[in-house]
Design an enzyme around this catalytic site. Structure first.
Site, PDB file in Angstrom:
ATOM      1  N   ARG A 270      92.093 -31.099 -66.468  1.00 16.17           N
ATOM      2  CA  ARG A 270      91.358 -32.481 -66.446  1.00 16.17           C
ATOM      3  C   ARG A 270      91.192 -33.152 -67.740  1.00 16.17           C
ATOM      4  NH1 ARG A 270      91.577 -37.256 -63.694  1.00 16.17           N
ATOM      5  NH2 ARG A 270      89.236 -38.158 -63.478  1.00 16.17           N
ATOM      6  N   GLU A 365      71.249 -12.575 -42.011  1.00 15.96           N
ATOM      7  CA  GLU A 365      70.976 -11.335 -42.542  1.00 15.96           C
ATOM      8  C   GLU A 365      69.910 -11.159 -43.519  1.00 15.96           C
ATOM      9  OE1 GLU A 365      73.245  -8.144 -41.626  1.00 15.96           O
ATOM     10  OE2 GLU A 365      73.195  -9.837 -40.426  1.00 15.96           O
ATOM     11  N   THR A 367      66.893 -14.279 -44.503  1.00 14.85           N
ATOM     12  CA  THR A 367      66.779 -15.449 -45.429  1.00 14.85           C
ATOM     13  C   THR A 367      66.299 -15.173 -46.754  1.00 14.85           C
ATOM     14  OG1 THR A 367      64.515 -16.170 -44.724  1.00 14.85           O
ATOM     15  CG2 THR A 367      66.169 -16.851 -43.382  1.00 14.85           C
TER      16      THR A 367
END
Length: 384
Positions: A270, A365, A367
């Site tokens: 870009r 699994e 937080t």
């Protein structure tokens, strides 16, 4: 100090997983996200290539390798596409409980079909009113003669509608004095009367992975379907999480690395103000920070997984790895999308999907708040 530099065999496994994922996932990823399901063809291919049950002993159809090797595969799968990576990586979700606590008969019966692509499994833990606090689970299992009768509702269950069997976390001893001695793990085949699973649609991310609400209405299973010791379910799942959180950490690293790959490709191509984006110092700093975060999280995970494979389960280190990897996944995908500008906000650009997929690593699994609590207790102990 345990060394965790990859061996030639581990690098071969990593390369094989990369070639499979990079070669096959792009063919299906966007469509799988929109359709919210993983093509069955990929399940079969992953099994045929030996990626399922890498950490199973050879007598149960596995490769006899370790958790580090499985993490390498999961990382490469998520690097190519998180949704498909989660679908394929979760085929054996729950198998750790059978390996750790199952009888020899249970291991021989349930593990080999997972490695050949004949079966998919899962673990039904979470309930509508029992998320992080699994000791509050209310799904009951009552022993009636030589059968368990199970009733209750589970939510956010991975593979709920496609699994052949699930390990269900049940309240078996409600009168036990300690709240951590009231639950047990019981294996439930999903074709039994009274079992119903409803697919949850419209998830923010990892849509190719099946997630369901599971209702058990007096489902009867043999008493021999109990995994391990009655009343030890909570302790069993704590040990289970010490393994599966390694896999989830690998997911966070994989999604971060995949997003970083896309960001590097974009800034090289870009141009703005007549120059490639990659030539701007501000962009270079962002890429440097992203790459450093990924490498730091990866090093922490590899060390934690290598220790488990060597026989040392360091729950504090595992929690560190899972928390840091989740945060890395979220932060790096955010920066990757930012570097893409408006193009990154379009669904036709894969970084948009990676951005949506990354957040789950900080939620399931355990937080990120739970992981931090585990780390803090490991460092300062339990206050009071």
């Amino acid at each position: 100090m345990t060394q965790f530099a990859l061996t030639p065999e581990q690098r071969d496994i990593q390369q094989a997983a990369r070639e499979f994922a990079q070669g096959e996932f792009p063919k299906y990823a966007r469509e799988a996200d929109e359709a919210e399901e993983c093509p069955r063809k990929l399940y079969r291919q992953a099994a045929e290539l030996g990626f399922q049950g890498l950490f199973f002993p050879e007598e149960y159809g596995g490769a006899g390798l370790g958790y580090l090797e499985f993490c390498l595969v999961v990382e490469e799968f998520w690097r190519a596409d998180p949704g498909l990576g989660q679908a394929l990586g979760s085929v054996v979700f729950g198998s750790d409980l059978i390996l750790l606590y199952g009888t020899e008969e249970q291991k021989q019966r349930y593990l080999p079909p997972l490695t050949t692509g004949e079966a998919i499994m899962g673990a039904a833990i979470t309930e509508p009113d029992a998320g992080s606090d699994i000791s509050a689970a209310r799904t009951t299992a009552v022993l009636d003669g030589d059968e368990w009768v199970i009733s209750g509702t589970k939510i956010f269950i991975t593979n709920g509608t496609i699994a052949n069997f699930l390990i269900v976390y049940c309240l078996t001893d409600p009168e036990a004095p300690g709240r951590h001695g009231r639950h047990s793990c019981i294996l439930v085949e999903t074709d039994r009367p009274g079992f119903q699973a409803t697919k949850l649609k419209g998830k923010m991310g990892i849509r190719a992975s099946d997630t369901a609400e599971v209702v058990l209405d007096e489902v009867r299973v043999p008493a021999t379907n109990l995994i391990g010791t009655r009343g030890e379910g909570f302790r069993q799942f704590m040990e289970f999480f010490n393994r599966t959180r390694l896999h989830v950490a690998a997911q966070g690293i994989g999604v971060a690395q995949g997003a970083l790959d896309k960001a590097v490709r974009h800034v090289r191509q870009r141009e703005q103000f007549g120059r490639p984006l990659a030539s701007f110092q501000g962009v270079q700093f962002k890429i440097a920070e992203m790459a450093t975060r990924v490498e730091a999280a990866r090093s922490l995970l590899y060390r934690a997984a290598a220790l488990v494979d060597a026989g040392t389960v360091d729950h504090r280190l595992i929690a560190m790895a899972k928390w840091l990897a989740g945060e890395t996944g979220v932060r790096v995908t955010d920066e990757a999308l930012q570097l893409h500008g408006g193009y990154g906000y379009l669904a036709e650009n894969d970084v948009e999907r990676f951005y949506r997929d990354a957040k789950i690593v900080e939620i399931y699994e355990g937080t990120k708040e739970v992981e931090k609590q585990i780390v803090a207790r490991g460092v300062i102990g339990r206050p009071g």
